[in-house]
Design an enzyme around this catalytic site. Structure first.
Site, mmCIF file in Angstrom:
data_model
loop_
_atom_site.group_PDB
_atom_site.id
_atom_site.type_symbol
_atom_site.label_atom_id
_atom_site.label_comp_id
_atom_site.label_asym_id
_atom_site.label_seq_id
_atom_site.Cartn_x
_atom_site.Cartn_y
_atom_site.Cartn_z
ATOM 1 C CD GLU C 63 -1.945 -2.281 1.170
ATOM 2 O OE1 GLU C 63 -0.796 -2.660 1.480
ATOM 3 O OE2 GLU C 63 -2.883 -3.057 0.949
ATOM 4 C CG HIS C 132 -11.375 -6.874 6.841
ATOM 5 N ND1 HIS C 132 -10.402 -7.408 7.641
ATOM 6 C CD2 HIS C 132 -10.974 -7.068 5.573
ATOM 7 C CE1 HIS C 132 -9.450 -7.932 6.885
ATOM 8 N NE2 HIS C 132 -9.773 -7.734 5.614
#
Lengths: 387, 336, 329
Positions: C63, C132
């Site tokens: 990322e 999440h």
């Protein structure tokens, strides 16, 4: 002669303690030489000189804590004679102090002044509304949860205090504003009719002759009575138009145009005019006029009118095309009663006639409805004994 | 003057003076900054490049004006070697509006977009992905030029180092990674931070050809940098150059250097790239002692002028505080 | 009159991407599984086949690396659309977003511009548990130098992405994961571009103002249905842009209704609702007839079991209760 100052070695260094002189007065100095050792919060650090020369005088003793920027020694040039320390030649100009910038505080609205201590929880909106209306917060009953909110303040709207002159100036301004708004916002249409009121006037004169003077009716009263009754059949002419919606009124709160002392018209309402008989109407009218002249009206009379009746009166003009008082949706205007030529069964006669105009808000009603009102109005006036 | 597209180093007298002069300029500039910092003219953090001059000077020789340079917070030397005006860099150190970054960045954030100098980055390892992106843009737009990414060995511990090397190798991007290994990440020696202290092994583990060079030898650095830059330019993907070097000063100004011995510092000072090169040139007959004095004099003048410029330069007005956060509204039409 | 069509939120995203890729060769999409996989939320399905792997670029799980590369590519003249699969993984890239994307323009004294778009899925509601299910929009809305958007409708999903790609500054777009299947009306193809600064009044009303964004808009509108049947007429404001916040629209509504309820899926402490509440206090205190109410997620990492996840996140019942509270009814 140059002053050697305690250098800043870090953003958070404010001072240091001198722990060792590595050079002594008289020693030759070269740029980059370590001259002393200082103790900082991070540990011992050697400090260096940036000039060639000779160490002249030590100004700080071992163990002394020295703030950044203070002179701790003097250095003379190679050719300079021994002498007292002179001020440093190079001015260490501090940058302009730049004030820390904070966003300018928002211009806060001035809070309404408290008139007395109140126990209840009062919302800011309620507080402001109370000030606008002149409501005494201490007298307002709190609502759910002990909170005084907008609802509670609205419910406690006061009587307008008796202050003739000043009060009416405010009213006049308000009326002026309302008339301007009426002209600007309300799409007016007009329907006019000339009515033969001979029968009405005959009846009225006969009726009044039977009554004592204080009980006599002025001719406006049967007109108002007829109008109130006729309005029940045409609800589009009676109510309020606000925020894009028309709310027909259950009652006919008939505003009556009254001349004010000093000029101007005001139209306070007779509440629930449709259920009052002519005597009651006369009584209300007399009271209203007196209070207008005396400068004492109630706010509900000014705000709760659902229609207005404007009678020019005697020896004035034939007809009037008046402006609707917002948020009302109609106004009925009557001209003077006068003798006029009239056609009756093919012959020309003289009758007492009256020209009545209805102004309507075209967003709510149309000429046809207004004409229906006028027809009914006229019918009622043809049978005055039944009013 | 950078000689374009050749891996040979012509060590003419002229070129030698150029290399030496740039190193001396950097050295004197840094020393001046140290003095100015002590006098509170320069604030915040100050990371000096003293001792490492050969790296910046040697590597810049391998780059064209069209290539890009991405560096760290210890970037004054790279900025000067890249050709940024000395006065603008000094004004930036002062925080003045005439500085390279309008004074907004300071010592750690020197930017000059005209010279493709992309900072001046203060997060260790944080600029490596930027360099990868610049190279990606070049490749996608069909431009053949090198992005030179300079960082210290401390960055090898950061995840972004690994992600960037992997991406550059995977996508065969034209990045020249230059690791200036000065053996200390602030106060932590490399042996205490890296399980594998050979930086080239890290690069090679991503399939990137890597070489180490003596970072105290400006000619060696130049030779290696030119060769690797050529390989990158030839479309061979990224390359990794490790400069083994040493900083003679502390990590930053406020550092008592408790983590290394004075003796070690003195040992390395004996390999000071500037006197070492000057001596070698004199021995080789390419330089006279008088030439060095001339260079020193020139450098002193340039720096004095730069300081005067910075002293006299204006401060940005406080009213302009909120500018340059977003781009002012202009036409932003998509190219159709 | 433009022809209105009904498409899904994800189709709207794909349409905007496709148009941008077609119009401007500088635009490319980069992120995990955007190519071969077709996008974790199928937003880029088919694009790899159409535009090739240079422009639909699958990245490794890096990322920080690929967001930073996107920033660098923007510096180098490209217009990258970077997809971070979800806000939960964006934490790995915060250094690049906060320390580079947001600062490069300012640190360089205005020399550099970073025209990137970062898209990420956000929010809870699918039992994906604590790691999440984050709603961290407020962290990004905190940072000067970036723009933050939360398209809550299908039309906005399409129009805002288009405008964001044109914007010369970094724009972060939050797509609530429960919205991808939603259907909504959009205009004709080619009819693109909406503003990315103004809030929208999704329902006009007079009794109370509900201020919300993203995935909470649906729930807020559902609450207003129930409230309407009880005679409470709510105005619903969809913020659309979280940075900058549209103070003007918020205050105009609050001044009218005198009551505000903010619905924010972030945790209450230090949330965007706290910022909006502070602004209402600053700009409309004397118009308030009740304290500003907030409906936020409970102070707990989002749990896995359905009933607990529901209890932890804003729901229509809670919104109804909050509105009743400010009405004191």
């Amino acid at each position: 002669m140059i002053e050697f100052r305690m250098p800043s070695l870090g953003a958070d260094m404010e001072a240091a303690t001198l722990v060792e002189w590595v050079k002594k007065p008289g020693d030759r100095l070269k740029r980059g030489d370590v001259i002393a050792v200082v103790e900082t919060q991070k540990g011992a650090i050697e400090i260096e000189v940036f000039n060639d020369g000779v160490l002249d005088e030590i100004l700080t003793n071992i163990g002394e804590k020295v703030p950044v920027g203070r002179a701790i020694a003097t250095i003379r040039g190679m050719d300079e004679a021994l002498g007292p320390a002179l001020r440093a030649a190079v001015p260490v100009a501090a940058p302009e102090k730049i004030a820390p910038v904070t966003a300018p505080p928002e211009e806060a609205a001035r809070p309404p002044p408290e008139t007395r201590v109140v126990q209840a929880q009062i919302t800011p909106a309620a507080r402001r509304r109370a000030q606008e209306l002149g409501v005494d917060l201490a007298a307002v009953k709190p609502g759910l949860g002990g909170v005084v909110g907008l609802d509670q303040v609205e419910a406690a709207r006061p009587v307008i205090k008796e202050r003739p002159g000043i009060l009416f100036d405010e009213m006049r301004n308000a009326i002026a504003a309302a008339m301007a708004r009426s002209h600007r916002e309300i799409p007016h249409y007009y329907v006019t009719s000339t009515i033969d009121v001979s029968r009405l006037m005959d009846w009225l004169e006969a009726e009044n002759s039977r009554r004592s003077v204080p009980a006599r009716l002025i001719y406006a009263v049967p007109l108002m009575r007829a109008a109130a009754l006729a309005l029940k059949e045409t609800p589009e002419l009676n109510g309020h138009y606000e925020e894009g919606r028309f709310e027909p009124a259950g009652r006919v709160n008939m505003g009556v145009a009254v001349a004010m002392r000093g000029g101007g018209l005001i139209a306070p309402a007779i509440l629930e005019a449709e259920i009052l008989d002519m005597d009651e109407l006369m009584e209300r009218l007399r009271d209203l006029v007196a209070r207008v002249r005396g400068g004492r009206l109630r706010s509900s009379e000014l705000s709760q009118g659902t229609v207005t009746f404007s009678n020019l009166g005697e020896e004035t003009a034939d007809s009037v095309l008046p402006l609707i008082y917002p948020p009302q949706v109609a106004i009925i205007g009557c001209g003077q009663i006068a003798e006029r030529p009239w056609a009756d069964h093919g012959a020309v006669v003289v009758r007492r006639t009256l020209t009545v105009s209805v102004a309507g808000d075209h967003r709510v009603s149309d000429g046809r409805r207004a004409a229906q009102f006028l027809t009914h109005f006229q019918q009622l006036l043809h049978n005055p004994e039944k009013l | 003057m950078t000689k374009p597209h050749t891996s040979k180093v012509h060590l003419s007298s002229r070129h030698a003076i150029e290399l030496l002069g740039q190193m001396i300029l950097i050295r004197r500039f840094e020393e001046t900054c140290a003095e100015l910092y002590g006098a509170e003219k320069i604030r915040g953090f100050l990371h000096l490049y003293i001792g490492e001059e050969a790296n910046a000077v040697g590597v810049m020789q391998a780059l064209t004006p069209d290539d890009a340079v991405v560096a760290t917070y210890r970037e004054h030397g790279h900025a000067l070697a890249r050709g940024l005006p000395v006065r603008e860099v000094m004004a930036e150190m002062y925080g003045k509006a005439s500085g390279s970054s309008r004074g907004r960045g300071g010592s750690m954030h020197i930017f000059d977009v005209n010279r493709r100098f992309y900072g001046g980055n203060a997060i260790v390892g944080g600029a490596l992905p930027l360099a990868v992106g610049l190279a990606l843009a070049d490749k996608m737009q069909g431009r053949n030029r090198v992005t030179c990414c300079i960082f210290g060995e401390g960055a090898a511990a950061e995840g972004e180092f690994h992600e960037s090397l992997n991406l550059a190798a995977l996508w065969k991007l034209p990045v020249l990674f230059v690791c200036e290994n000065n053996r200390y990440a602030m106060g932590t020696a490399i042996e205490r931070s890296e399980s594998v202290i050979d930086m080239c092994v890290h690069a090679q583990s991503y399939g990137i050809p890597a070489e180490a060079v003596d970072g105290m030898d400006v000619v060696a650095v130049e030779v290696a940098a030119r060769r690797m830059a050529e390989e990158v330019r030839a479309g061979g993907g990224p390359r990794f150059l490790e400069d083994k070097t040493y900083r003679f000063r502390a990590h930053s100004m406020f550092d008592p250097e408790l983590y290394r011995s004075k003796a070690e510092v003195e040992e390395w000072k004996k390999r000071d790239p500037i006197p070492r090169f000057a001596r070698w040139l004199q021995d080789a007959g390419l330089l006279h002692e008088a030439d060095v004095a001339v260079v020193e004099k020139d450098v002193a003048r340039v720096i004095e002028e730069a300081v005067a410029f910075a002293e006299a330069a204006p401060w940005e007005p406080v009213e302009d505080l909120l500018r340059d956060v977003y781009t002012p509204r202009t036409d932003t039409a998509v190219r159709r | 009159m433009t022809l209105m069509r009904k498409i899904t939120y994800r189709e709207a995203v794909r349409e905007a991407l496709k148009e941008a890729l077609e119009c401007d060769e500088r635009v490319f999409l980069m992120g995990e599984d955007v190519g071969r996989y077709g996008g974790a939320y199928a937003c880029s399905k088919g694009l790899l086949q159409e535009f090739g792997e240079q422009r639909i670029r699958d990245t490794p799980l890096s990322e920080s690396g690929f967001v930073g590369a996107g920033i660098g590519a923007a510096l180098g003249g490209m217009r990258p659309v970077i997809e971070i699969m979800t806000v939960n993984f964006s934490l790995l890239a915060l250094d690049q977003i906060v320390n580079n994307a947001a600062t490069l323009r300012h640190m360089s004294g205005g020399q550099l511009s970073v025209p990137i778009v970062i898209r990420m899925a956000t929010g809870a509601g699918r039992q994906l548990a604590a790691q999440h299910s984050h709603s961290l929009e407020c962290w990004f809305a905190h940072i000067p130098g970036i723009k933050v958007l939360a398209p809550a409708t299908v039309a906005d999903a399409r129009g805002m992405l288009w405008t964001a790609i044109l914007d010369p500054d970094p724009v972060v777009i939050f797509e609530h994961a429960t919205l991808y299947n939603e259907e909504g009306e959009v205009g004709a193809e080619g009819d693109l571009g909406v503003d990315i600064e103004c809030a929208a009044v999704r329902r006009a009303g007079r009794d109370a103002t509900i201020i919300t964004y993203g995935g909470s808009l649906k729930k807020s509108l559902a609450a207003t249905e129930q409230l309407a049947s009880d005679g409470i007429d709510c105005e619903v404001i969809d913020l659309r842009a979280l940075r900058p916040l549209d103070d003007k629209a918020i205050m105009a509504s609050v001044v009218k209704t005198h009551r505000a309820v903010i619905v924010d899926e972030g945790w209450r402490s230090g949330s965007l609702s706290a910022e909006i509440s502070a602004r209402i206090m600053e700009q409309a205190l004397y118009d308030l007839d009740a304290p500003v109410a907030r409906v936020c997620s409970a102070e707990v990492p989002i749990p896995y079991p359905r009933h607990l996840e529901i209890a932890a996140t804003p729901q229509p019942e809670a919104i109804v209760g909050a509105v009743r509270g400010v009405m004191r009814k």
